[in-house]
Design a protein around this motif. Structure first.
Motif, mmCIF file in Angstrom:
data_model
loop_
_atom_site.group_PDB
_atom_site.id
_atom_site.type_symbol
_atom_site.label_atom_id
_atom_site.label_comp_id
_atom_site.label_asym_id
_atom_site.label_seq_id
_atom_site.Cartn_x
_atom_site.Cartn_y
_atom_site.Cartn_z
ATOM 1 N N LEU A 1 0.880 -1.166 0.000
ATOM 2 C CA LEU A 1 0.000 0.000 0.000
ATOM 3 C C LEU A 1 0.912 1.208 0.000
ATOM 4 O O LEU A 1 1.883 1.254 0.755
ATOM 5 N N HIS A 2 0.646 2.167 -0.857
ATOM 6 C CA HIS A 2 1.483 3.360 -0.867
ATOM 7 C C HIS A 2 0.601 4.605 -0.922
ATOM 8 O O HIS A 2 -0.586 4.519 -1.179
ATOM 9 N N ILE A 3 1.209 5.721 -0.662
ATOM 10 C CA ILE A 3 0.519 7.006 -0.643
ATOM 11 C C ILE A 3 0.682 7.670 -2.008
ATOM 12 O O ILE A 3 1.775 7.671 -2.574
ATOM 13 N N ASP A 4 -0.395 8.228 -2.540
ATOM 14 C CA ASP A 4 -0.351 9.072 -3.725
ATOM 15 C C ASP A 4 -0.601 10.503 -3.280
ATOM 16 O O ASP A 4 -1.485 10.753 -2.452
ATOM 17 N N VAL A 5 0.156 11.440 -3.823
ATOM 18 C CA VAL A 5 -0.034 12.854 -3.501
ATOM 19 C C VAL A 5 -0.237 13.655 -4.781
ATOM 20 O O VAL A 5 0.210 13.255 -5.858
ATOM 21 N N ASN A 6 -0.922 14.775 -4.648
ATOM 22 C CA ASN A 6 -1.132 15.719 -5.746
ATOM 23 C C ASN A 6 -0.742 17.103 -5.254
ATOM 24 O O ASN A 6 -1.028 17.453 -4.107
ATOM 25 N N ALA A 7 -0.130 17.870 -6.121
ATOM 26 C CA ALA A 7 0.190 19.259 -5.785
ATOM 27 C C ALA A 7 -1.107 20.053 -5.647
ATOM 28 O O ALA A 7 -2.113 19.736 -6.285
ATOM 29 N N PHE B 1 6.074 6.318 -2.801
ATOM 30 C CA PHE B 1 4.841 7.097 -2.948
ATOM 31 C C PHE B 1 4.850 7.697 -4.339
ATOM 32 O O PHE B 1 5.881 7.734 -4.998
ATOM 33 N N CYS B 2 3.689 8.116 -4.817
ATOM 34 C CA CYS B 2 3.585 8.651 -6.174
ATOM 35 C C CYS B 2 3.121 10.103 -6.144
ATOM 36 O O CYS B 2 2.242 10.466 -5.364
ATOM 37 N N LEU B 3 3.717 10.892 -7.004
ATOM 38 C CA LEU B 3 3.263 12.253 -7.260
ATOM 39 C C LEU B 3 2.440 12.204 -8.538
ATOM 40 O O LEU B 3 2.979 11.934 -9.619
ATOM 41 N N LEU B 4 1.138 12.436 -8.414
ATOM 42 C CA LEU B 4 0.239 12.374 -9.561
ATOM 43 C C LEU B 4 0.255 13.699 -10.313
ATOM 44 O O LEU B 4 0.735 14.714 -9.815
ATOM 45 N N LYS B 5 -0.281 13.672 -11.531
ATOM 46 C CA LYS B 5 -0.205 14.844 -12.405
ATOM 47 C C LYS B 5 -1.202 15.951 -12.052
ATOM 48 O O LYS B 5 -0.873 17.125 -12.090
ATOM 49 N N ALA B 6 -2.421 15.574 -11.726
ATOM 50 C CA ALA B 6 -3.486 16.571 -11.516
ATOM 51 C C ALA B 6 -3.203 17.434 -10.292
ATOM 52 O O ALA B 6 -2.691 16.964 -9.290
ATOM 53 N N ARG B 7 -3.523 18.697 -10.403
ATOM 54 C CA ARG B 7 -3.462 19.608 -9.262
ATOM 55 C C ARG B 7 -4.827 19.588 -8.587
ATOM 56 O O ARG B 7 -5.854 19.714 -9.239
ATOM 57 N N LEU B 8 -4.829 19.431 -7.273
ATOM 58 C CA LEU B 8 -6.069 19.423 -6.505
ATOM 59 C C LEU B 8 -6.228 20.728 -5.750
ATOM 60 O O LEU B 8 -5.238 21.337 -5.351
ATOM 61 N N ALA B 9 -7.465 21.110 -5.499
ATOM 62 C CA ALA B 9 -7.715 22.277 -4.663
ATOM 63 C C ALA B 9 -7.337 21.931 -3.228
ATOM 64 O O ALA B 9 -7.594 20.815 -2.768
#
Length: 126
Positions: free
Chosen positions: A69-75, A116-124
């Motif tokens: 299990l890993h964490i995904d993050v978005n800017a 962990f992964c840095l995803l492409k989409a920017r989240l609010a």
């Protein structure tokens, strides 16, 4: 009625060091420290909000392989490339888990090697 995720627990060698890293990554704060050396970090509003907290639990066993299990993050306030640079400056490093290089995300490892992964989409921001 259903459950919701309130905490994630991550075993690590140095909870204090990993707490500093993840607090910078997520703009979290230290919420609690236990006598066993565990450190709980979370959003500034504390436990029970829309984001789960992370308990960094001391474990001296070596990490074996990739995490299941890993964490995904978005800017939230910059594009993916700028956030990647920020994360690398904080101590993250690129990790290879078999990706092709064509993915729209970056696989990274925290200072103890947890992927962990840095995803492409920017989240609010919340």
């Amino acid at each position: 009625m259903a459950c919701r995720i309130s905490e994630l627990v991550l075993d690590c060698h140095d909870p204090e060091a990993l707490a500093r890293f993840w607090c910078e990554v997520l703009d979290f704060i230290v919420l609690d420290r236990e006598d066993d050396g565990s450190v709980e970090i979370g959003p500034r509003e504390g436990f029970g909000g829309p984001q789960p907290t992370i308990v960094l639990s001391r474990n001296d066993e070596p990490k074996n392989g990739t995490l299941r299990l890993h964490i995904d993050v978005n800017a939230t306030d910059r594009d993916q490339n700028a956030e990647l640079e920020r994360l690398l400056n904080l101590g993250a490093r690129p990790a290879d888990v078999g990706q092709t290089g064509e993915e729209q995300w970056h696989v990274l490892a925290d200072p103890e090697g947890n992927e962990f992964c840095l995803l492409k989409a920017r989240l609010a921001p919340l």
